[in-house]
Design an enzyme around this catalytic site. Structure first.
Site, mmCIF file in Angstrom:
data_model
loop_
_atom_site.group_PDB
_atom_site.id
_atom_site.type_symbol
_atom_site.label_atom_id
_atom_site.label_comp_id
_atom_site.label_asym_id
_atom_site.label_seq_id
_atom_site.Cartn_x
_atom_site.Cartn_y
_atom_site.Cartn_z
ATOM 1 N N GLU A 174 1.417 -1.580 0.189
ATOM 2 C CA GLU A 174 -0.277 0.140 0.009
ATOM 3 C C GLU A 174 0.400 1.094 0.248
ATOM 4 O O GLU A 174 0.474 2.294 0.867
ATOM 5 C CB GLU A 174 -0.698 0.211 0.854
ATOM 6 C CG GLU A 174 -1.739 -1.234 1.080
ATOM 7 C CD GLU A 174 -2.722 -1.175 2.341
ATOM 8 O OE1 GLU A 174 -4.160 -1.204 1.746
ATOM 9 O OE2 GLU A 174 -2.831 -0.732 3.421
ATOM 10 N N GLU A 367 -5.429 -8.614 -0.803
ATOM 11 C CA GLU A 367 -6.171 -8.198 0.601
ATOM 12 C C GLU A 367 -7.972 -7.768 0.589
ATOM 13 O O GLU A 367 -7.554 -7.053 -0.261
ATOM 14 C CB GLU A 367 -5.332 -6.636 1.368
ATOM 15 C CG GLU A 367 -4.497 -7.279 1.852
ATOM 16 C CD GLU A 367 -3.754 -6.228 3.024
ATOM 17 O OE1 GLU A 367 -4.121 -5.564 3.202
ATOM 18 O OE2 GLU A 367 -2.587 -5.805 2.257
HETATM 19 C C1 BG6 Z 1 -4.515 -2.972 5.311
HETATM 20 C C2 BG6 Z 1 -3.064 -3.485 5.403
HETATM 21 O O1 BG6 Z 1 -4.456 -1.598 5.034
HETATM 22 O O2 BG6 Z 1 -5.693 -3.102 5.905
HETATM 23 C C3 BG6 Z 1 -2.639 -4.528 6.551
HETATM 24 O O3 BG6 Z 1 -2.048 -3.623 4.091
HETATM 25 C C4 BG6 Z 1 -4.174 -4.304 7.339
HETATM 26 O O4 BG6 Z 1 -1.746 -4.781 6.907
HETATM 27 C C5 BG6 Z 1 -4.860 -4.376 6.688
HETATM 28 O O5 BG6 Z 1 -4.208 -5.763 8.569
HETATM 29 C C6 BG6 Z 1 -6.865 -4.590 7.225
HETATM 30 O O6 BG6 Z 1 -6.347 -3.166 8.415
HETATM 31 P P1 BG6 Z 1 -6.754 -3.102 9.955
HETATM 32 O O7 BG6 Z 1 -6.692 -2.014 10.213
HETATM 33 O O8 BG6 Z 1 -7.989 -3.437 10.186
HETATM 34 O O9 BG6 Z 1 -5.555 -4.377 10.035
#
Ligand code: BG6
Length: 473
Positions: A174, A367
């Site tokens: 990201e 993701e």
């Molecule tokens: C993304 C990141 O922004 O979202 C991850 O690459 C992160 O590292 C994921 O865990 C989910 O966000 P969060 O804050 O719920 O863990």
């Protein structure tokens, strides 16, 4: 049901993680400290001076010692790929040394061995929110141009060691999130409210050059490797059809799209240069930098997608909601998760089409997922979680991936975020669970660390086995 031919036969189904959120063993194996070791509450509070016992990431889910068991569970679900990151401070404990830490390298040899044993293709993020702390403290992270050399050396070590065994690489997780979380994303120690725009955009430039240098190094050292950039995707819909709102949404989206434009086209777009001028930012960009960006563009574009936002030019209507790192204007038509992230499966189809139309590069969703509170229950003597809410979220998003593929978009694969419960990046909680596998660990650090298969574990296994045919519309 989707048409069983929708997803290509070589579609890379799998799951995604990051070292600092799963490994634990924060001071074992010669590992140095990373910025995560001073971020016990994620990005919700200012950093600590040093490691503190309340930091769940010190143990995380103990993947460092349990990786074989975990990868076997991923294999049981039929994963074709497993996305993990390499902790930079395991390889270069301070970050600016000349020689790597062999014990750290050996750990990832073992992780890759385990993937190979199960026929799982590793998908490796070189830098995922875990800059060595020394680089943040001594150099102010990516603000300093010296970081380019440190990162290149690190990337070269990785390609030389694993390049023949790892085909898919992401340079920075990201990369656009540095705009919003300078310490977590860019290792920048200067507090956000004191960071000048010039330093912030210079840090971005330095990262972009480093990303290009990594691509160059991969071509030399790992010719069969494919290199992708990784951006946080968050479409911003106009809040109304007013042309000013449409323009405002375009401007907001471009703050993210610029990162893909530069990685794919190898040069700064005009709108980005104008925005720098408008903000009074003058960057140090050498001719060599320009050539590096131009000559070393990426093979594919990967991205995270959790949610969309709205945008409006009317300040009085800018009701800001919560969201992944940056958030944005709330969309009144959407529901939201327990953490206030708005849920928008169609947005994933929109992003896939937009990115494909814009870049004509293969796309990889690396993701996507739902952070939710889970309840461990016992059914017929077996502990599990009945996570229909997670199944619904993932099903609806995957149906939209199928739609995008039918639209003609080239989608390489899909790795759901936090395929095993892990420590949240933003809030550092374990109770914000994303996994198909429940990990018995609580926000106060208690728990056995035992693993249990949730209902979604079996659901995802069937999605993969049927190559998407079992999804419900
Ligand atoms: C993304 C990141 O922004 O979202 C991850 O690459 C992160 O590292 C994921 O865990 C989910 O966000 P969060 O804050 O719920 O863990």
């Amino acid at each position: 049901m989707t048409d069983s031919t929708t997803f290509p036969t070589d579609f890379l189904w799998g799951g995604a993680t990051a070292a600092n959120q799963i490994e634990g063993a924060y001071n074992e194996g010669g590992k140095g400290l990373s910025i995560q070791d001073v971020m016990p509450q994620g990005i919700t509070t200012p950093r600590a001076d040093g490691p503190t016992d309340d930091n769940l990431k010190q143990v995380a889910i103990d993947f460092y010692h349990r990786y074989a068991e975990d990868i076997a569970l991923f294999a049981e679900m039929g994963f074709k790929t497993f996305r993990f990151s390499i902790a930079w401070s395991r390889i270069f404990p301070l970050g600016d040394e000349t020689l790597p830490n062999e014990e750290g390298l050996a750990f990832y040899d073992r992780v890759i061995d385990e993937c190979e044993k199960h026929g799982i293709e590793p998908l490796v993020t070189i830098s995922h929110y875990e800059t060595p702390l020394h680089l943040a403290d001594t150099y102010d992270g990516w603000v300093n141009r010296d970081m380019i050399g440190f990162y290149e050396r690190y990337a070269r070590v990785l390609f030389a060691r694993y390049g023949a065994r790892v085909k898919y690489w992401l340079t920075f997780n990201e990369i656009n999130s540095v705009l919003h979380a300078p310490l977590m994303s860019g290792g920048i120690n200067t507090p956000k409210d004191q960071l000048s725009k010039t330093d912030l955009y210079q840090a971005i430039h330095n990262e972009l050059v480093a990303s290009a240098l990594a691509t160059k190094a991969a071509r030399e050292l790992a010719p069969s490797a494919q290199i992708g950039c990784m951006v946080l995707a968050m479409p911003a819909y106009p809040l109304s059809p007013d042309p000013d709102d449409v323009m405002a949404s375009m401007t907001t989206e471009r703050t993210n799209l610029a990162f893909g434009d530069i990685h794919v086209r190898g040069e700064y777009p005009g709108y980005y240069l104008r925005s720098l001028r408008d903000q009074g930012v003058e960057l140090v960009i050498t001719d060599e930098d320009r050539a590096l960006l131009k000559e070393n563009t990426v093979d594919f574009v990967s991205f995270s997608y959790y949610m969309s936002v709205a945008e409006t030019a009317d300040e009085s209507k800018r009701v800001i909601g919560k969201g992944n790192i940056m958030g944005g204007v709330r969309n009144p038509t959407l529901k939201e998760s327990e953490w206030g992230w708005q849920i928008d499966p169609v947005g994933l189809r929109i992003v896939l089409n937009q990115f494909w139309d814009r870049w004509q590069k293969p796309l990889f969703i690396v993701e996507n997922g739902l952070g939710a509170k889970d309840q461990l229950v016992e059914i017929d003597g077996t502990k599990t979680v009945i996570d229909d809410y997670r199944i619904d979220y993932l099903n609806d998003h995957l149906v939209q991936v199928g739609e995008a593929i039918t639209d003609g978009v080239d989608v390489m694969g899909y790795t759901s975020w936090g395929c095993i419960d892990l420590v949240s990046a933003s809030t550092a909680q374990l109770s914000k669970r994303y996994g198909f596998i429940y990990v018995d660990r609580n926000d106060d650090g208690s728990g056995t660390l035992d693993r249990y298969k949730k209902k979604s574990f079996h659901w995802y296994a069937e999605v993969i086995r049927s190559n998407g045919a079992s999804l419900t519309r």
